[in-house]
Design an enzyme around this catalytic site. Sequence first.
Site, PDB file in Angstrom:
ATOM      1  N   ASN A   1       0.849  -1.198   0.000  1.00 33.98           N
ATOM      2  CA  ASN A   1       0.000   0.000   0.000  1.00 33.98           C
ATOM      3  C   ASN A   1       0.882   1.244   0.000  1.00 33.98           C
ATOM      4  O   ASN A   1       2.107   1.147  -0.019  1.00 33.98           O
ATOM      5  CB  ASN A   1      -0.961  -0.015   1.190  1.00 33.98           C
ATOM      6  CG  ASN A   1      -0.239  -0.087   2.515  1.00 33.98           C
ATOM      7  OD1 ASN A   1       0.557   0.782   2.861  1.00 33.98           O
ATOM      8  ND2 ASN A   1      -0.515  -1.152   3.274  1.00 33.98           N
TER       9      ASN A   1
ATOM     10  N   ASP B   1      -4.661  -6.302   4.792  1.00 32.48           N
ATOM     11  CA  ASP B   1      -5.780  -7.104   5.298  1.00 32.48           C
ATOM     12  C   ASP B   1      -5.836  -8.478   4.628  1.00 32.48           C
ATOM     13  O   ASP B   1      -6.440  -9.407   5.166  1.00 32.48           O
ATOM     14  CB  ASP B   1      -7.101  -6.374   5.064  1.00 32.48           C
ATOM     15  CG  ASP B   1      -7.209  -5.105   5.897  1.00 32.48           C
ATOM     16  OD1 ASP B   1      -6.682  -5.102   7.027  1.00 32.48           O
ATOM     17  OD2 ASP B   1      -7.789  -4.121   5.415  1.00 32.48           O
TER      18      ASP B   1
ATOM     19  N   LYS C   1       8.642 -16.672 -11.053  1.00 28.95           N
ATOM     20  CA  LYS C   1       7.916 -15.507 -11.525  1.00 28.95           C
ATOM     21  C   LYS C   1       6.681 -15.928 -12.320  1.00 28.95           C
ATOM     22  O   LYS C   1       6.763 -16.761 -13.224  1.00 28.95           O
ATOM     23  CB  LYS C   1       8.823 -14.652 -12.411  1.00 28.95           C
ATOM     24  CG  LYS C   1       8.139 -13.406 -12.960  1.00 28.95           C
ATOM     25  CD  LYS C   1       9.085 -12.616 -13.842  1.00 28.95           C
ATOM     26  CE  LYS C   1       8.360 -11.431 -14.481  1.00 28.95           C
ATOM     27  NZ  LYS C   1       9.250 -10.662 -15.380  1.00 28.95           N
TER      28      LYS C   1
ATOM     29  N   PHE D   1      -4.746   3.447  14.729  1.00 30.39           N
ATOM     30  CA  PHE D   1      -5.026   4.413  13.651  1.00 30.39           C
ATOM     31  C   PHE D   1      -6.096   3.829  12.741  1.00 30.39           C
ATOM     32  O   PHE D   1      -6.154   2.611  12.539  1.00 30.39           O
ATOM     33  CB  PHE D   1      -3.767   4.700  12.838  1.00 30.39           C
ATOM     34  CG  PHE D   1      -2.904   5.797  13.403  1.00 30.39           C
ATOM     35  CD1 PHE D   1      -2.848   7.035  12.796  1.00 30.39           C
ATOM     36  CD2 PHE D   1      -2.164   5.581  14.554  1.00 30.39           C
ATOM     37  CE1 PHE D   1      -2.052   8.044  13.319  1.00 30.39           C
ATOM     38  CE2 PHE D   1      -1.363   6.577  15.085  1.00 30.39           C
ATOM     39  CZ  PHE D   1      -1.302   7.820  14.469  1.00 30.39           C
TER      40      PHE D   1
ATOM     41  N   LYS E   1     -13.785   0.329  15.350  1.00 26.67           N
ATOM     42  CA  LYS E   1     -12.477  -0.282  15.604  1.00 26.67           C
ATOM     43  C   LYS E   1     -12.023  -0.026  17.042  1.00 26.67           C
ATOM     44  O   LYS E   1     -11.363  -0.877  17.646  1.00 26.67           O
ATOM     45  CB  LYS E   1     -11.445   0.275  14.623  1.00 26.67           C
ATOM     46  CG  LYS E   1     -11.651  -0.175  13.184  1.00 26.67           C
ATOM     47  CD  LYS E   1     -10.586   0.420  12.258  1.00 26.67           C
ATOM     48  CE  LYS E   1     -10.783  -0.048  10.824  1.00 26.67           C
ATOM     49  NZ  LYS E   1      -9.786   0.541   9.904  1.00 26.67           N
TER      50      LYS E   1
END
Length: 401
Positions: A211, A280, A290, A326, A340
């Site tokens: 990310n 996640d 590969k 966070f 959360k």
Amino acid sequence: MKALEGKQIVLGITGGIAAYKACDLCSRLRKAGADVFVIMTKNACEFVAPLTFETLSNHPVVTDTFKRPDTWEVEHVALAKRADLFVIAPATANIMAKMAHGIADDMLSTTVLATRAPILIAPAMNTGMWENIATQENAEILKKRGVCFVGPEGGYLACGDTGAGRMSEPAEIFAKIEEILSPNQDMAGLSVLVTAGPTQEKLDPVRYISNRSSGKMGYAIAEAAARRGAKVTLITGPTNLSIPQGAEGVKILSTQDLYDEMISRCGNADIIIQAAAPADFTPETVADEKIKKQMDGNMTLTLKQTPDVARAVGERKRPGQTLIGFAAETNDVLENAQGKLKKKNLDMIVANDVTVPGAGFDVDTNIVTFITHQGMESLPCMQKTQVAEELLHRALKLHNR
């Protein structure tokens, strides 16, 4: 008494367009009661006249190594000994290279080499120069020697580029100076565990899922906690950042790595701040070779859930621990964050909408809302270093209840 009252600060100014900002910094230091002695390089004098700093500092500005001094003393040695703090703002790639390799060929480089005072530099240069491997290696050398850095920040540069390299604002440099000369040790004796950065979930030997987290928020928290006297452990995914001075760095790659490290370490921490952005989901299988393009042009990738690190830590929470998480969201930010907070057994969660300019990934600012079981408080856009201080202030209040 003011924090800087009576402090003697040597302010070095090198040749960059940001030299004009040093006028503001010099003025702030004088108003705070500090005695400021300015050294300018020859190139710095092309941007701002020495007379400006002589007026602001109320002292002669030193520019020439061989000029006869007004008093009978070796001037660079006298200034080096006089300093309670040596500040260079702006600091060009050139002065950083000289400092890293012990080159003393003008008054500024000679004096900073002779000083035993703490040193703070505020880099300012073109993005390409800052990101060049030579500059990055010089920065690492200086940090390992204990030189403190403030910035550089990202943004629009005088050369027209956009990226890292802009000198921090005078207010932020001033705040850093206050921290160095009058450190707040309110976290002394506490063990603080911080997570930061992204994770990488391996697909094959050359690819992974990740990310956009830069790690800047978590690193700012770790640096601030260490400065305030805490024993800090920073568990970090892959970033381009240096482990903050005073913190122990533990590097991980995958969410499973993060989970393993957190489970083994969370029981010993007084305050745990989870600013990392773990994945996640992770590939159900990892290819040994590969993955090649498919004949029909499509490929199906099967993913499985990763361990919920924050929830696992919350389940192991012991009496007296303070847990902070966070929530980087794109919709229903406050509702999702409140969910959360309860589900992961947190004392506080820091929510932000990553779609809002100034609060997204890989920027130096953030716009956050602190949510506890007692209520919530939203802050305006501010530097992540400032957010870190605000977060720690609230974390201490929660911990000391």
